[in-house]
Design a protein around this motif. Structure first.
Motif, PDB file in Angstrom:
ATOM      1  N   LEU A 114       0.858  -1.264   0.249  1.00  0.00           N
ATOM      2  CA  LEU A 114      -0.009   0.095  -0.022  1.00  0.00           C
ATOM      3  C   LEU A 114       0.857   1.206  -0.034  1.00  0.00           C
ATOM      4  N   LYS A 115       0.755   1.982  -1.051  1.00  0.00           N
ATOM      5  CA  LYS A 115       1.529   3.344  -1.097  1.00  0.00           C
ATOM      6  C   LYS A 115       0.972   4.318  -0.176  1.00  0.00           C
ATOM      7  N   ALA A 116       1.681   5.196   0.331  1.00  0.00           N
ATOM      8  CA  ALA A 116       1.121   6.305   1.091  1.00  0.00           C
ATOM      9  C   ALA A 116      -0.028   7.126   0.566  1.00  0.00           C
ATOM     10  N   GLU A 117       0.324   7.535  -0.551  1.00  0.00           N
ATOM     11  CA  GLU A 117      -0.831   8.076  -1.671  1.00  0.00           C
ATOM     12  C   GLU A 117      -2.117   7.361  -1.384  1.00  0.00           C
ATOM     13  N   GLU A 118      -2.033   6.277  -1.673  1.00  0.00           N
ATOM     14  CA  GLU A 118      -3.472   5.411  -1.612  1.00  0.00           C
ATOM     15  C   GLU A 118      -3.974   5.232  -0.546  1.00  0.00           C
ATOM     16  N   LEU A 119      -3.159   5.162   0.628  1.00  0.00           N
ATOM     17  CA  LEU A 119      -3.755   5.268   2.241  1.00  0.00           C
ATOM     18  C   LEU A 119      -4.332   6.594   2.206  1.00  0.00           C
ATOM     19  N   TYR A 120      -3.731   7.789   1.888  1.00  0.00           N
ATOM     20  CA  TYR A 120      -4.302   9.205   2.074  1.00  0.00           C
ATOM     21  C   TYR A 120      -5.506   9.265   1.182  1.00  0.00           C
ATOM     22  N   ILE A 121      -5.568   8.617  -0.044  1.00  0.00           N
ATOM     23  CA  ILE A 121      -6.577   8.970  -0.939  1.00  0.00           C
ATOM     24  C   ILE A 121      -7.963   8.257  -0.417  1.00  0.00           C
ATOM     25  N   ALA A 122      -7.524   6.803   0.191  1.00  0.00           N
ATOM     26  CA  ALA A 122      -8.761   5.994   0.852  1.00  0.00           C
ATOM     27  C   ALA A 122      -9.213   6.499   2.384  1.00  0.00           C
ATOM     28  N   THR A 123      -8.564   7.368   2.886  1.00  0.00           N
ATOM     29  CA  THR A 123      -9.025   7.796   4.281  1.00  0.00           C
ATOM     30  C   THR A 123      -9.371   9.382   4.441  1.00  0.00           C
ATOM     31  N   SER A 124      -8.834   9.948   3.532  1.00  0.00           N
ATOM     32  CA  SER A 124      -8.851  11.529   3.808  1.00  0.00           C
ATOM     33  C   SER A 124     -10.724  11.995   3.561  1.00  0.00           C
ATOM     34  N   ASP A 125     -11.167  11.431   2.624  1.00  0.00           N
ATOM     35  CA  ASP A 125     -12.647  11.791   2.598  1.00  0.00           C
ATOM     36  C   ASP A 125     -13.502  11.386   3.969  1.00  0.00           C
ATOM     37  N   ASP A 126     -13.039  10.181   4.554  1.00  0.00           N
ATOM     38  CA  ASP A 126     -13.915   9.461   5.655  1.00  0.00           C
ATOM     39  C   ASP A 126     -13.446  10.550   6.622  1.00  0.00           C
ATOM     40  N   ILE A 127     -12.070  11.305   6.941  1.00  0.00           N
ATOM     41  CA  ILE A 127     -11.587  11.829   8.134  1.00  0.00           C
ATOM     42  C   ILE A 127     -12.469  13.168   8.026  1.00  0.00           C
ATOM     43  N   LYS A 128     -12.580  13.873   6.798  1.00  0.00           N
ATOM     44  CA  LYS A 128     -13.378  14.854   6.293  1.00  0.00           C
ATOM     45  C   LYS A 128     -14.864  14.782   6.680  1.00  0.00           C
ATOM     46  N   ILE A 129     -15.391  13.591   6.298  1.00  0.00           N
ATOM     47  CA  ILE A 129     -16.772  13.575   6.840  1.00  0.00           C
ATOM     48  C   ILE A 129     -17.092  13.451   8.237  1.00  0.00           C
ATOM     49  N   PHE A 130     -16.398  12.730   8.739  1.00  0.00           N
ATOM     50  CA  PHE A 130     -16.325  12.366  10.209  1.00  0.00           C
ATOM     51  C   PHE A 130     -16.339  13.743  11.258  1.00  0.00           C
TER      52      PHE A 130
END
Length: 160
Positions: A114-130
């Motif tokens: 898992l690339k760090a960019e993929e981790l960022y993309i996969a989680t950033s919207d959830d963090i924003k929404i939460f």
């Protein structure tokens, strides 16, 4: 972050009016540059952690396809921050910060490289929404730390 143009890490014994024990991002960055490891990821879950990125929000996401060995053999210094240059939520009643909880859950359930960019993309919207549900605007950031030796495409998590 002060008007000194740099962010700071404050150890437990730091005092607001005495900068003696404050550690600047640039000091830590220069240490990162000297570490012999090929790949380093800084995950900073703190208020004002976006100060790691020199121009605010970095869109340093790599679009080109590369072989995994390219990621491992080219020096990378990458950061994912829990927010920009403003306060972030420490605890949302879930035992961790929103950022930490979502990152831990995603990484725990991942079984592929898992690339760090993929981790960022996969989680950033959830963090924003939460965070918005908690009445707070929190936008994670991602970027390469070129000034501290980033040359390669990205940091990669390898499953055991």
């Amino acid at each position: 972050k002060l008007d000194m143009g740099d962010g700071f890490w404050l150890p437990q014994d730091a005092e607001e009016v005495d900068f003696t024990n404050w550690i600047s991002n640039s000091t830590l960055g220069h240490k990162l540059k000297k570490i012999k490891a090929m790949n380093i990821l800084v995950m900073s879950d703190s208020c004002y952690s976006g100060s790691w990125l020199t121009r605010g929000k970095s869109n340093d996401i790599n679009k080109e396809k590369r072989d995994l060995k390219d990621y491992l053999n080219i020096k990378s210094r990458v950061v994912i921050t829990s927010g920009g240059e403003y306060p972030v939520l420490d605890d949302a009643g879930i035992g961790h910060s929103i950022f930490a909880k979502i990152m831990i859950d995603y990484l725990t359930n991942n079984s592929q490289p898992l690339k760090a960019e993929e981790l960022y993309i996969a989680t950033s919207d959830d963090i924003k929404i939460f965070s918005e549900k908690m009445g707070h605007k929190q936008i994670p950031l991602y970027g390469g730390l070129k000034q501290y030796g980033h040359k390669g495409p990205d940091f990669v998590f390898l499953p055991r």
